[in-house]
Scaffold this motif. Structure first.
Motif, PDB file in Angstrom:
ATOM      1  N   TYR A   1       0.826  -1.198   0.000  1.00  0.00           N
ATOM      2  CA  TYR A   1       0.000   0.000   0.000  1.00  0.00           C
ATOM      3  C   TYR A   1       0.867   1.258   0.000  1.00  0.00           C
ATOM      4  N   MET A   2       0.392   2.278  -0.721  1.00  0.00           N
ATOM      5  CA  MET A   2       0.942   3.625  -0.651  1.00  0.00           C
ATOM      6  C   MET A   2      -0.200   4.589  -0.957  1.00  0.00           C
ATOM      7  N   ASP A   3      -0.509   5.459  -0.006  1.00  0.00           N
ATOM      8  CA  ASP A   3      -1.583   6.438  -0.156  1.00  0.00           C
ATOM      9  C   ASP A   3      -2.864   5.728  -0.620  1.00  0.00           C
ATOM     10  N   HIS A   4      -3.390   6.068  -1.791  1.00  0.00           N
ATOM     11  CA  HIS A   4      -4.615   5.430  -2.272  1.00  0.00           C
ATOM     12  C   HIS A   4      -4.344   4.316  -3.287  1.00  0.00           C
ATOM     13  N   TYR A   5      -3.076   3.965  -3.516  1.00  0.00           N
ATOM     14  CA  TYR A   5      -2.720   2.864  -4.409  1.00  0.00           C
ATOM     15  C   TYR A   5      -2.469   1.598  -3.592  1.00  0.00           C
ATOM     16  N   PHE A   6      -2.832   0.457  -4.157  1.00  0.00           N
ATOM     17  CA  PHE A   6      -2.444  -0.814  -3.541  1.00  0.00           C
ATOM     18  C   PHE A   6      -2.345  -1.898  -4.603  1.00  0.00           C
ATOM     19  N   ILE A   7      -1.496  -2.880  -4.311  1.00  0.00           N
ATOM     20  CA  ILE A   7      -1.363  -4.065  -5.153  1.00  0.00           C
ATOM     21  C   ILE A   7      -1.268  -5.256  -4.210  1.00  0.00           C
ATOM     22  N   LYS A   8      -2.081  -6.262  -4.463  1.00  0.00           N
ATOM     23  CA  LYS A   8      -2.020  -7.502  -3.687  1.00  0.00           C
ATOM     24  C   LYS A   8      -1.465  -8.587  -4.596  1.00  0.00           C
ATOM     25  N   VAL A   9      -0.420  -9.272  -4.112  1.00  0.00           N
ATOM     26  CA  VAL A   9       0.260 -10.278  -4.923  1.00  0.00           C
ATOM     27  C   VAL A   9       0.259 -11.619  -4.207  1.00  0.00           C
ATOM     28  N   HIS A  10       0.274 -12.688  -5.001  1.00  0.00           N
ATOM     29  CA  HIS A  10       0.368 -14.044  -4.439  1.00  0.00           C
ATOM     30  C   HIS A  10       1.795 -14.270  -3.961  1.00  0.00           C
ATOM     31  N   SER A  11       1.938 -14.786  -2.752  1.00  0.00           N
ATOM     32  CA  SER A  11       3.273 -15.085  -2.208  1.00  0.00           C
ATOM     33  C   SER A  11       3.311 -16.551  -1.791  1.00  0.00           C
ATOM     34  N   ASP A  12       3.115 -17.420  -2.773  1.00  0.00           N
ATOM     35  CA  ASP A  12       2.960 -18.844  -2.489  1.00  0.00           C
ATOM     36  C   ASP A  12       4.252 -19.637  -2.596  1.00  0.00           C
ATOM     37  N   THR A  13       5.371 -19.003  -2.914  1.00  0.00           N
ATOM     38  CA  THR A  13       6.634 -19.740  -2.988  1.00  0.00           C
ATOM     39  C   THR A  13       7.610 -19.214  -1.934  1.00  0.00           C
ATOM     40  N   LYS A  14       8.590 -20.035  -1.602  1.00  0.00           N
ATOM     41  CA  LYS A  14       9.596 -19.646  -0.615  1.00  0.00           C
ATOM     42  C   LYS A  14      10.443 -18.474  -1.113  1.00  0.00           C
ATOM     43  N   ALA A  15      10.719 -18.423  -2.415  1.00  0.00           N
ATOM     44  CA  ALA A  15      11.535 -17.346  -2.975  1.00  0.00           C
ATOM     45  C   ALA A  15      10.844 -15.992  -2.782  1.00  0.00           C
ATOM     46  N   ILE A  16       9.542 -15.936  -2.975  1.00  0.00           N
ATOM     47  CA  ILE A  16       8.805 -14.682  -2.808  1.00  0.00           C
ATOM     48  C   ILE A  16       8.778 -14.282  -1.335  1.00  0.00           C
ATOM     49  N   GLN A  17       8.549 -15.252  -0.460  1.00  0.00           N
ATOM     50  CA  GLN A  17       8.540 -14.947   0.977  1.00  0.00           C
ATOM     51  C   GLN A  17       9.911 -14.486   1.445  1.00  0.00           C
ATOM     52  N   LYS A  18      10.971 -15.067   0.916  1.00  0.00           N
ATOM     53  CA  LYS A  18      12.340 -14.667   1.256  1.00  0.00           C
ATOM     54  C   LYS A  18      12.604 -13.239   0.780  1.00  0.00           C
ATOM     55  N   PHE A  19      12.105 -12.897  -0.427  1.00  0.00           N
ATOM     56  CA  PHE A  19      12.283 -11.541  -0.936  1.00  0.00           C
ATOM     57  C   PHE A  19      11.583 -10.524  -0.044  1.00  0.00           C
ATOM     58  N   PHE A  20      10.353 -10.811   0.382  1.00  0.00           N
ATOM     59  CA  PHE A  20       9.634  -9.864   1.235  1.00  0.00           C
ATOM     60  C   PHE A  20      10.331  -9.696   2.586  1.00  0.00           C
TER      61      PHE A  20
END
Length: 141
Positions: free
Chosen positions: A104-123
């Motif tokens: 989220y930032m101000d009135h913008y948002f993006i929701k993404v799938h985080s179903d892999t370990k690589a994505i969770q590690k990046f976050f």
């Protein structure tokens, strides 16, 4: 701020560099084990972003680039590339149900799938970098 970053424009580059800092050097990128996310599949987005994504029939994907003072979320629509430039002091991250991360930032948002370990590690890397580089006072902005 949501910008069209398809073309090399000095004014847009200057705006991005002022908001989130200049890109990391190659040496810094190696030290951080990369600054880019894997391909992220968009589950939901704010109205402005969703209107851009609806223009074509491609898969709605994005990626995130870490910068010294923020992030850039890039996605494509038709033949254009758009960037959502988010300084750390405006960035809000949430981990929701069903392996979804929300940005989220101000009135913008993006929701993404985080179903892999690589994505969770990046976050996790993103949160750690944000914690280390968050401005501590208003003068730091």
């Amino acid at each position: 701020m949501l910008l069209n970053v398809s073309y090399s424009d000095k004014n847009i580059t200057r705006k991005i560099d002022e908001a989130v800092g200049k890109p990391f050097t190659l040496k810094e990128r190696f030290a951080m084990n990369g600054i880019g996310s894997p391909k992220l599949h968009i589950a939901q987005a704010s109205v402005e972003i969703n209107n851009l994504l609806l223009l074509d029939n491609n898969l709605n994907t994005c990626n995130i680039e870490i910068r010294p003072k923020g992030i850039i979320v890039r996605f494509r629509s038709l033949l254009e590339t758009y960037g959502l430039v988010i300084p750390y002091y405006k960035l809000n991250l949430f981990k929701g149900d069903l392996a979804i991360h929300s940005i989220y930032m101000d009135h913008y948002f993006i929701k993404v799938h985080s179903d892999t370990k690589a994505i969770q590690k990046f976050f996790k890397k993103l949160l750690d970098h944000r914690t280390d580089n968050m401005p501590t006072s208003i003068e730091d902005l």
